[in-house]
Design a protein around this motif. Structure first.
Motif, PDB file in Angstrom:
ATOM      1  N   ASP A  52      59.105  61.775  33.028  1.00 52.57           N
ATOM      2  CA  ASP A  52      57.930  61.581  33.870  1.00 52.57           C
ATOM      3  C   ASP A  52      57.518  60.122  33.775  1.00 52.57           C
ATOM      4  OD1 ASP A  52      55.582  61.509  35.261  1.00 52.57           O
ATOM      5  OD2 ASP A  52      54.714  63.270  34.306  1.00 52.57           O
ATOM      6  N   PRO A  53      57.964  59.286  34.715  1.00 50.02           N
ATOM      7  CA  PRO A  53      57.663  57.858  34.629  1.00 50.02           C
ATOM      8  C   PRO A  53      56.183  57.541  34.732  1.00 50.02           C
ATOM      9  CG  PRO A  53      58.669  58.397  36.729  1.00 50.02           C
ATOM     10  CD  PRO A  53      58.725  59.641  35.884  1.00 50.02           C
ATOM     11  N   ARG A  54      55.376  58.474  35.238  1.00 47.39           N
ATOM     12  CA  ARG A  54      53.943  58.202  35.320  1.00 47.39           C
ATOM     13  C   ARG A  54      53.309  58.229  33.938  1.00 47.39           C
ATOM     14  NH1 ARG A  54      53.078  62.623  39.850  1.00 47.39           N
ATOM     15  NH2 ARG A  54      54.334  63.631  38.273  1.00 47.39           N
ATOM     16  N   LYS A  55      53.872  59.016  33.019  1.00 48.00           N
ATOM     17  CA  LYS A  55      53.336  59.078  31.656  1.00 48.00           C
ATOM     18  C   LYS A  55      53.892  57.961  30.788  1.00 48.00           C
ATOM     19  CE  LYS A  55      52.414  64.002  31.637  1.00 48.00           C
ATOM     20  NZ  LYS A  55      52.767  65.298  31.079  1.00 48.00           N
ATOM     21  N   ASN A  56      55.114  57.553  31.054  1.00 45.53           N
ATOM     22  CA  ASN A  56      55.738  56.487  30.287  1.00 45.53           C
ATOM     23  C   ASN A  56      56.545  55.614  31.246  1.00 45.53           C
ATOM     24  OD1 ASN A  56      57.086  54.796  28.587  1.00 45.53           O
ATOM     25  ND2 ASN A  56      58.019  56.396  27.345  1.00 45.53           N
ATOM     26  N   GLN A  59      60.265  54.880  31.161  1.00 48.83           N
ATOM     27  CA  GLN A  59      61.279  55.843  31.571  1.00 48.83           C
ATOM     28  C   GLN A  59      61.701  55.644  33.020  1.00 48.83           C
ATOM     29  OE1 GLN A  59      59.426  59.602  30.622  1.00 48.83           O
ATOM     30  NE2 GLN A  59      60.651  59.767  28.780  1.00 48.83           N
ATOM     31  N   CYS A  60      61.061  54.750  33.725  1.00 44.02           N
ATOM     32  CA  CYS A  60      61.430  54.471  35.104  1.00 44.02           C
ATOM     33  C   CYS A  60      62.717  53.645  35.072  1.00 44.02           C
ATOM     34  CB  CYS A  60      60.317  53.707  35.793  1.00 44.02           C
ATOM     35  SG  CYS A  60      60.675  53.350  37.507  1.00 44.02           S
ATOM     36  N   GLY A  61      63.733  54.093  35.790  1.00 42.56           N
ATOM     37  CA  GLY A  61      65.021  53.413  35.736  1.00 42.56           C
ATOM     38  C   GLY A  61      65.412  52.751  37.036  1.00 42.56           C
ATOM     39  N   VAL A  62      65.956  51.545  36.910  1.00 43.28           N
ATOM     40  CA  VAL A  62      66.468  50.803  38.059  1.00 43.28           C
ATOM     41  C   VAL A  62      67.941  50.518  37.800  1.00 43.28           C
ATOM     42  CG1 VAL A  62      66.315  48.681  39.420  1.00 43.28           C
ATOM     43  CG2 VAL A  62      64.229  49.752  38.545  1.00 43.28           C
ATOM     44  N   LEU A  63      68.784  50.950  38.730  1.00 41.53           N
ATOM     45  CA  LEU A  63      70.215  50.701  38.644  1.00 41.53           C
ATOM     46  C   LEU A  63      70.535  49.403  39.365  1.00 41.53           C
ATOM     47  CD1 LEU A  63      73.252  51.530  38.283  1.00 41.53           C
ATOM     48  CD2 LEU A  63      73.023  52.657  40.496  1.00 41.53           C
ATOM     49  N   ALA A  80      64.075  42.065  33.286  1.00 43.10           N
ATOM     50  CA  ALA A  80      63.853  42.356  31.863  1.00 43.10           C
ATOM     51  C   ALA A  80      62.376  42.457  31.471  1.00 43.10           C
ATOM     52  CB  ALA A  80      64.575  41.329  31.000  1.00 43.10           C
ATOM     53  N   PRO A  81      61.490  41.595  31.972  1.00 47.25           N
ATOM     54  CA  PRO A  81      60.087  41.705  31.560  1.00 47.25           C
ATOM     55  C   PRO A  81      59.357  42.903  32.175  1.00 47.25           C
ATOM     56  CG  PRO A  81      60.439  39.675  32.828  1.00 47.25           C
ATOM     57  CD  PRO A  81      61.729  40.414  32.787  1.00 47.25           C
ATOM     58  N   GLU A  82      60.005  43.597  33.100  1.00 43.59           N
ATOM     59  CA  GLU A  82      59.348  44.702  33.799  1.00 43.59           C
ATOM     60  C   GLU A  82      59.331  45.959  32.933  1.00 43.59           C
ATOM     61  OE1 GLU A  82      57.784  44.043  36.537  1.00 43.59           O
ATOM     62  OE2 GLU A  82      58.593  42.030  36.563  1.00 43.59           O
ATOM     63  N   PRO A  83      58.391  46.873  33.205  1.00 46.93           N
ATOM     64  CA  PRO A  83      58.217  48.056  32.355  1.00 46.93           C
ATOM     65  C   PRO A  83      59.136  49.221  32.727  1.00 46.93           C
ATOM     66  CG  PRO A  83      56.522  48.046  34.013  1.00 46.93           C
ATOM     67  CD  PRO A  83      57.336  46.790  34.218  1.00 46.93           C
ATOM     68  N   PHE A  84      60.414  48.944  32.912  1.00 49.20           N
ATOM     69  CA  PHE A  84      61.337  50.027  33.176  1.00 49.20           C
ATOM     70  C   PHE A  84      62.712  49.686  32.626  1.00 49.20           C
ATOM     71  CE2 PHE A  84      62.572  47.333  36.618  1.00 49.20           C
ATOM     72  CZ  PHE A  84      61.421  47.036  37.336  1.00 49.20           C
ATOM     73  N   GLU A  85      63.539  50.707  32.520  1.00 51.41           N
ATOM     74  CA  GLU A  85      64.887  50.551  31.984  1.00 51.41           C
ATOM     75  C   GLU A  85      65.840  50.170  33.108  1.00 51.41           C
ATOM     76  OE1 GLU A  85      68.052  53.170  29.352  1.00 51.41           O
ATOM     77  OE2 GLU A  85      66.156  54.047  29.956  1.00 51.41           O
ATOM     78  N   THR A  86      66.784  49.264  32.806  1.00 51.86           N
ATOM     79  CA  THR A  86      67.796  48.915  33.793  1.00 51.86           C
ATOM     80  C   THR A  86      69.132  49.527  33.381  1.00 51.86           C
ATOM     81  OG1 THR A  86      68.203  46.814  32.656  1.00 51.86           O
ATOM     82  CG2 THR A  86      66.729  46.764  34.557  1.00 51.86           C
ATOM     83  N   PHE A  87      69.851  49.998  34.371  1.00 51.02           N
ATOM     84  CA  PHE A  87      71.200  50.537  34.187  1.00 51.02           C
ATOM     85  C   PHE A  87      72.131  49.634  34.972  1.00 51.02           C
ATOM     86  CE2 PHE A  87      68.236  54.059  33.924  1.00 51.02           C
ATOM     87  CZ  PHE A  87      68.613  54.669  32.736  1.00 51.02           C
TER      88      PHE A  87
END
Length: 183
Positions: A52-56, A59-63, A80-87
């Motif tokens: 649930d990316p709204r809670k954390n 956990q939001c992922g960008v490929l 990299a400075p953004e609040p999400f994980e990159t794949f």
């Protein structure tokens, strides 16, 4: 069917054990549910994971998919400075595999990759029932490329070299539009 619901089903067979792994990925109102079922001859195991990316927001992922390692690294560093994980994917097939197996909310795809173009990736995912916001990048978009990208529901197209500040803003705008309340 509930509104805002997307799902896909993926089947894998472990070559060593002969067991099958089924993954069902369901996106419902911005929450991703991943249900995994491992089955063999006599046993089966089911696990479920919820993203649930709204809670954390982490956990939001960008490929990011690009066959040029330096472009891939530059794009990853820009986000990299953004609040999400990159794949990261170095080809279209790898991008499709990551979308099937990871909590990806958005894609940044290079148009020209050797095995599958970005347009091929979008087409394949649409045919599989997956619709993810996407930004396509290329140094040489034709009018036909742009038209096909938008007909395949791409969110935006950007010319290389990419203005990294503009890319970050665009990623935030698209994620905010597609996942309200996320940012």
């Amino acid at each position: 069917m509930l509104s805002g619901r997307r799902q896909s089903l993926v089947n894998y067979r472990n070559r060593l054990t002969g067991k099958e792994l089924w993954k069902k990925v369901i996106l419902l109102n911005g929450i991703i549910f991943v249900v995994s079922i491992l089955s063999g001859n006599l046993d089966s195991t089911m696990t479920a994971t919820t993203f649930d990316p709204r809670k954390n927001p982490g956990q939001c992922g960008v490929l990011i998919a690009d066959d040029d390692p330096s472009s891939l690294e530059t794009l990853q560093e820009a986000l990299a400075p953004e609040p999400f994980e990159t794949f990261l994917a170095s080809c279209g097939r790898e991008a499709v595999d990551i979308v099937r197996n990871a909590p990806v909310h958005m894609m940044i795809l290079d148009l020209h990759m050797p095995d599958m173009t970005a347009l091929d990736v979008l087409r394949f995912l649409l045919q599989s029932g997956s619709r993810l916001p996407s930004i396509l990048i290329s140094g040489d978009f034709t009018t036909a490329d742009r038209s096909e990208a938008f007909s395949l529901e791409a969110s935006a197209v950007l010319a290389k070299p990419v203005d990294l500040g503009r890319l970050r803003i665009m990623v935030h705008e698209i994620l905010s539009r597609c996942y309200p309340g996320l940012f």
